[in-house]
Design an enzyme around this catalytic site. Structure first.
Site, short mmCIF file in Angstrom:
data_model
loop_
_atom_site.label_atom_id
_atom_site.label_comp_id
_atom_site.label_asym_id
_atom_site.label_seq_id
_atom_site.Cartn_x
_atom_site.Cartn_y
_atom_site.Cartn_z
N GLY A 12 0.88 -1.25 0.01
CA GLY A 12 -0.13 0.03 0.07
C GLY A 12 1.10 1.20 -0.06
N TYR A 147 -15.54 -1.85 7.15
CA TYR A 147 -14.10 -1.44 7.49
C TYR A 147 -13.75 -1.66 8.86
CZ TYR A 147 -10.23 1.84 7.84
OH TYR A 147 -8.86 2.60 7.97
N LYS A 151 -11.19 -4.08 10.89
CA LYS A 151 -10.27 -3.68 11.67
C LYS A 151 -10.23 -4.46 13.15
CE LYS A 151 -7.84 -0.90 9.14
NZ LYS A 151 -6.37 -1.28 8.52
#
Ligand code: VAH
Length: 326
Positions: A12, A147, A151
């Site tokens: 990333g 999301y 996490k």
């Protein structure tokens, strides 16, 4: 002991954090020691030419393993992820990318005996049932975004790989990050970056959350220092193997607009909430990061005025390049 001859991989690497973490790691360890790996986002020519650059799909176990072996990687900063707003547009892909890639990284971390792994969590692990003010390190984690679910699951996966296999995995619950080296996309906290570009380009910004929306927010320089700091700490001092709360500032979108107005003549801002308002409302106003301060000496350096000055200067300088229109 970590084998310092083995290289560092950043996945990333062309994202909002990676774009600034890669140079920071290269300054610390040498340009050739840090492999930057992007995926779909094209890097700038300067970024591509600043040191070893490649591409990888971290959901592809075989491709990732081949990359780790080819470059003799010993430390992985695994940043590849879908953020909150994009995750709500495609929850299936968010689960597959965020968790599938992390599981690959952790499994290869054990198989290839990685010295260290960094993985970023987020304030997105918190939800409407979490205490909103000075959110504690250990608390209720019932997120309402995919999301956030990835996490929470990822934090527990990292903790499991530390407990079961002794893998030295470390993480931070990043607040909304504010930076000027890339234009973030797909996040809920993006308004805190877009406002600076719009102020300089057009003198007006339409913010997609309400003026009274407060979030934990942090200037990227502080986030990079926290990332390098947690990884440099003596392992014996690390008491949290899910992810540490790290905090810097908490302010509303209206307070941010007022600070910008005080520096950009004639700047105006109006507020038209969209679907991201509900995501922001599910997150806390502020975080308690006393455990990170105790364990490895975390301390932010930027307050709101110095953040706004740094952002306006950085965006003005960057606007000579090719910024997308907000
Ligand atoms: C997002 N920028 O908005 C990310 C971050 C706390 C927010 O995780 O999704």
């Amino acid at each position: 002991m970590p084998n310092r001859n083995r290289r560092i991989l950043v996945t990333g690497a062309v994202g909002q954090v990676g774009t600034e973490l890669v140079p920071a790691l290269r300054d610390r360890f040498g340009a050739e020691h840090v492999i930057a790996a992007g995926h779909r986002t094209q890097p700038s020519e300067g970024f591509r030419n600043a040191g070893p650059y490649t591409t990888v799909d971290a959901t592809d176990m075989d491709g990732l393993k081949a990359l780790l072996q080819e470059h003799d990687i010993g430390v992985i900063y695994h940043l590849a992820t879908l953020l909150s707003a994009d995750g709500e547009k495609d929850p299936e892909r968010a689960w597959r990318v965020n968790l599938g890639s992390l599981k690959n990284v952790l499994d290869l971390g054990v198989e290839l005996e990685m010295d260290q792994i960094f993985w970023p969590s987020s304030i997105a692990v918190f939800g409407p049932t979490t205490p909103r003010v000075d959110t504690p390190q250990r608390t209720i984690l019932e997120p309402t975004t995919m999301y956030g679910v990835t996490k929470v699951a990822g934090e527990n996966l990292c903790n499991y790989y530390f407990t079961r296999y002794g893998l030295d995995v470390r993480g931070l619950r990043y607040p909304g990050l504010i930076s000027h080296e890339t234009f973030p996309g797909g996040g809920t906290s993006d308004y805190s970056v877009e406002i600076f570009v719009a102020a300089i380009e057009r003198g007006h910004y339409t913010c997609f959350v309400n003026a009274d929306t407060a979030l934990p927010l942090m200037y990227m320089d502080d986030a990079i220092r926290a990332t390098v700091g947690v990884m440099a700490a003596d392992a014996a001092r690390i008491s949290v193997r899910t992810s540490y709360n790290v905090s810097a500032l908490s302010f509303t979108a209206g307070e941010l607009a007022a600070e910008v107005s005080g520096r950009v003549d004639g700047f105006t801002c109006d507020f038209e909430p969209d679907f991201r308002q509900a995501i922001a409302d599910s997150w806390p106003d502020s975080m308690d990061d006393s455990v990170a301060r105790r364990d490895w000496g975390w301390k932010p350096e930027y307050d709101l005025p110095t953040l706004v000055d740094a952002m306006l200067n950085g965006v003005r300088e960057k606007l000579g390049g090719a910024w997308p229109r907000v």
